[in-house]
Design an enzyme around this catalytic site. Structure first.
Site, mmCIF file in Angstrom:
data_model
loop_
_atom_site.group_PDB
_atom_site.id
_atom_site.type_symbol
_atom_site.label_atom_id
_atom_site.label_comp_id
_atom_site.label_asym_id
_atom_site.label_seq_id
_atom_site.Cartn_x
_atom_site.Cartn_y
_atom_site.Cartn_z
ATOM 1 C CB SER A 1 -1.084 0.098 1.185
ATOM 2 O OG SER A 1 -0.002 0.189 2.302
ATOM 3 C CE LYS B 1 -3.645 1.496 4.958
ATOM 4 N NZ LYS B 1 -3.234 0.808 3.510
#
Length: 804
Positions: free
Chosen positions: A687, A730
């Site tokens: 990611s 996140k």
């Protein structure tokens, strides 16, 4: 065949020992015998023996009615014994276990008060030899055959005798064992004890056994002629006879009392027919065993478990949905998804009887309330609560139990937990299910497959019980920090519910409603002495903790409470008010700064978002260029997947350099160093691809990256942005670090619908599908600024150096 009855050893072999007279029995060499001792002289004799070599001389009384026998009331021949075990009873009496050592004769009485002390001479026993060996062997086999016939006719013999007769081949020891365990009269036993010749002794035992067999045969013909009596009636008849004989003798049988107690407990417990049948069978076994036999304690423990396990006992569910919701909201702030799932289950239970318990798996970072949520669920439903930690468990028997053939066997954690709960439908927490191990003893995760499968667990068999138990009524709740270590088959059997971390606002409410009152109570002070302001609490959350949960926050609040408690203990009575100005006095310097303060995001630097087992976090990517030959260096304790992301990002930048007017010579004339700080922390995953590519473009084009933006997503060689996981965590991390703009992949847009609106307050989320979109947003001035800077590099030359 002939030998004298007595043949004592020499005078110099004589021993001086305490004497213990016994009633109704005779002690033989090599035989273990339990005795109950209550007479004062006998107790003193035992205490004297324990002070010395633990040897006693035991001889039988000639009259069982004589309470304090004189020397003339005792047989002259007896047995030297060793005390093996002593147990003092509350009544002042003793229970001892002795082992015969040697035959012996009394030479003289040295003392008769307060206890008898005698000088005895051990007797040397002759051995069987020559032609007598064959005769002794035949007699021994005949005695065994007769004993087997007596057992088949219903004679109850000592379990020790039945176990040992097949292993003993010496005539002398065999004769002593049969005599000691068969139950002959004292006179007959004394005669056998005084007979030293092994062959003659075996003859006497053979004759006595044969006579007993004849009596038993005659009695059987009289009492049970040719008519067959039903098994249950016959058993009851024999019990009544035995009870009547004991009542006539004025004796109480400890074994009988024990069995009666088990029967009383069994009658008070509801259990399935199969379990009841097994319990009855085990009680019959226990009734026929010697109380001191090793297997007797195993059977007792097994019966205790059968009786104490809640086979059919359950607790009634509380189906008041409003009251259940009130309890869940009272104990936990937020966690709406989990609460809704519990209330859904209660709603179905209200409409449908015999609902199978759901199997939930709460996954989230430490400190978010997974285990404590289980306790609240139990309270809301009116069920018992059981917690079982599976962290580090590597033995399958911890789940399924040990087979009873093993020493120290016991049921597994599931059955033990249900026994502890006392009902068959508790809320059962399986903590740390992601940390279950496996080794040569089996795989506990595989054993959990049956436990957590609603289609199978209604007949769960623990190896120790070896009986089916219905687990379908149990509400299992597993907890884990990660789903990756959980085997796929096990994960498939559970309904996984993700619990993300808390926002600062949620932590503030949790501190206000739960943590501060709890710490005040635990430290013995009240809010009269300590008040923590809202700003101070927020500063603790943002400046002294960096976590998804609230454990560290609770510790910091506890530290403040302890310091105030000390002042109160020293006599200060003023109220202490904690604010953002005096907080450092109690907790020291601030440990964490916001990302905007910590990172001067400029050329060659970009902020990424990462997912960890402890929640979301930020990740700073640094890229530096220096003159060289186009070498790529990667540092920061990166995993293989992340290293591949770096290589893919650099290849994407080189492939698209002409579009951005970047000179091709830059890539062959300068070395590229990609570094991710905090090198001691391992990092991996795809990611960070978009962040790395953005930092590389920034370094080569000397264009700054915005310092209020963070990003996540996997990048391909063609610049497409692929979806990633952990979006909620996140975005939470971005909010914690004061980042106002987040870039995520376009295909992660549906994940935003599952994020509560309050988490998105103050954070702008932009979805992208290509690297062009990312660069246009993240770079100061966008793509046009990139092309402009690249053209300037082409005209004026490139000055390498560390990005600032």
């Amino acid at each position: 065949m002939g030998s004298p009855k007595k043949k004592a050893s020499k005078k110099e072999d004589a021993l001086v020992l305490p004497l213990l007279p016994v009633k109704d029995t005779v002690i033989f060499p090599h035989i273990y015998s339990p005795l109950f001792v209550g007479r004062e002289p006998s107790l003193l004799a035992i205490e004297q023996a324990l002070k010395g070599n633990k040897l006693l001389f035991l001889t039988a009384q000639k009259s069982e009615h004589e309470e304090l026998p004189k020397p003339g009331g005792l047989y002259n021949s007896g047995c030297i014994t060793s005390i093996v075990r002593v147990h003092k009873l509350p009544t002042g009496t003793m229970k001892i276990l002795v082992q015969g050592v040697s035959r012996a004769n009394v030479l003289r009485f040295l003392e008769t008060s307060p206890y008898m002390r005698v000088e005895v001479a051990p007797v040397n026993e002759p051995s069987v030899g020559g032609e007598d060996e064959e005769t002794a062997r035949n007699l021994l086999y005949n005695v065994k055959d007769n004993l087997e016939k007596m057992i088949s006719m219903g004679k109850m013999l000592s379990p020790d005798l039945l176990i040992s007769i097949d292993d003993i081949t010496e005539p002398a020891k065999f004769a002593d064992l049969v005599a000691a365990k068969f139950g002959f009269d004292v006179e007959e036993l004394q005669d056998i004890l005084e007979t030293l010749d092994p062959l003659m002794r075996l003859h006497k035992v053979h004759d006595l056994v044969l006579a007993e067999l004849d009596v038993l045969s005659a009695k059987r013909e009289v009492e049970f002629p040719k008519m067959e009596m039903p098994h249950g009636r016959r058993e009851q008849y024999l019990r009544d006879q035995l009870k009547a004989i004991r009542n006539e003798l004025g004796e109480s049988d400890p074994r009988s009392e024990e069995i009666q107690e088990y029967r009383r407990r069994l009658n008070n417990v509801k259990m399935p027919a199969e379990v009841l049948e097994e319990a009855e069978r085990q009680m019959r076994r226990l009734e026929g065993m010697h109380p001191e036999a090793a297997e007797a304690s195993i059977v007792r423990t097994y019966l205790d478990y059968l009786i104490e396990i809640p086979w059919l006992k359950n607790s009634k569910d509380n189906i008041d949905l409003k009251a259940a919701k009130k309890i869940l909201d009272r104990d936990h702030y937020g966690l709406d998804i989990v609460k809704d799932r519990i209330l859904e289950f209660l709603g179905v239970c209200k409409l449908k009887q015999n609902m199978k318990g759901p199997i939930l798996c709460l996954v989230g970072p430490p400190g978010v309330g997974k285990t404590s949520l289980g306790r609240s669920i139990a309270q809301a439903m009116g069920r018992e609560f059981v917690r079982c930690s599976l962290g580090g468990v590597k033995d399958e028997a911890e789940i399924r139990g040990h087979r009873r053939t093993y020493v120290g066997a016991m049921p597994g954690k599931i059955i033990q937990g249900l026994k502890q709960a006392g009902t068959n439908n508790p809320v059962f927490i399986l903590d740390e299910v992601d940390k279950v191990g496996a080794d040569f003893r089996g795989d506990p995760a595989a054993a959990l497959l049956e436990v957590l499968d609603p289609e199978q667990n209604d007949t769960f068999r623990d190896h120790y019980l070896n009986l089916p138990f219905d687990l379908s009524n149990v509400m299992f709740i597993a907890t884990a920090n990660l789903t990756d270590p959980i085997p796929v088959a096990l994960k498939d059997r559970m309904e996984v519910i993700q619990i993300a971390g808390y926002t600062p606002e949620e932590k503030l409410e949790i501190a206000k409603q739960y943590l501060v009152p709890k710490q005040l109570k635990e430290n013995g002070i009240s809010n009269r002495y300590l008040k923590i302001g809202k700003r101070a609490c927020l500063k603790i959350i943002e400046g002294y903790t960096r976590e998804a949960g609230v454990r560290e926050l609770e510790r910091k609040l506890g530290a403040v409470s302890r310091k105030v408690a000390r002042k109160v203990a020293e006599g200060e009575t003023k109220t202490v008010t904690i604010n953002d100005k005096n907080l450092q006095k109690y907790l020291g310097a601030t440990k964490y700064r916001s990302e905007l303060e910590r990172h001067d995001v400029g050329v060659g630097c970009a902020i990424g978002l990462a997912w960890t087992a402890f929640g979301g976090d930020t990740l700073l990517i640094e890229v530096s260029l220096m003159r060289g030959k186009g070498k790529l260096t990667i540092t920061g304790s990166l995993g293989d997947v992340m290293k591949e992301s770096v290589k893919a990002a650099v290849s994407f930048v080189r492939a698209n350099a002409p579009r951005w007017k970047l000179p091709e010579s830059l890539f062959s004339s300068y070395d590229t160093h990609v570094h991710i700080p905090e090198g001691a922390t391992p990092k991996d995953g795809p990611s960070a691809g978009v962040t790395i590519a953005t930092a590389v473009v920034s370094a080569f084009a000397k264009v700054k990256v915005r310092n209020d933006i963070a990003m996540t997503g996997e990048v391909t060689l063609r610049g497409r942005i692929l979806p990633v996981g952990g979006i909620k965590e996140k975005i939470l991390a971005a909010g914690r670090h004061k980042i106002s703009h987040v870039i995520i992949p376009e295909k992660n847009k549906p994940d935003l619908k599952e994020i509560p609106a309050q988490l998105l307050t103050g954070v702008t989320v932009t979805t992208v599908s290509t690297m062009e979109d990312v660069l246009d947003i993240a770079l100061v001035g966008g793509i046009s600024s990139l092309i402009k800077k690249s053209a300037a590099i082409d005209e004026s030359g490139f000055e390498p150096g560390v990005a600032v």
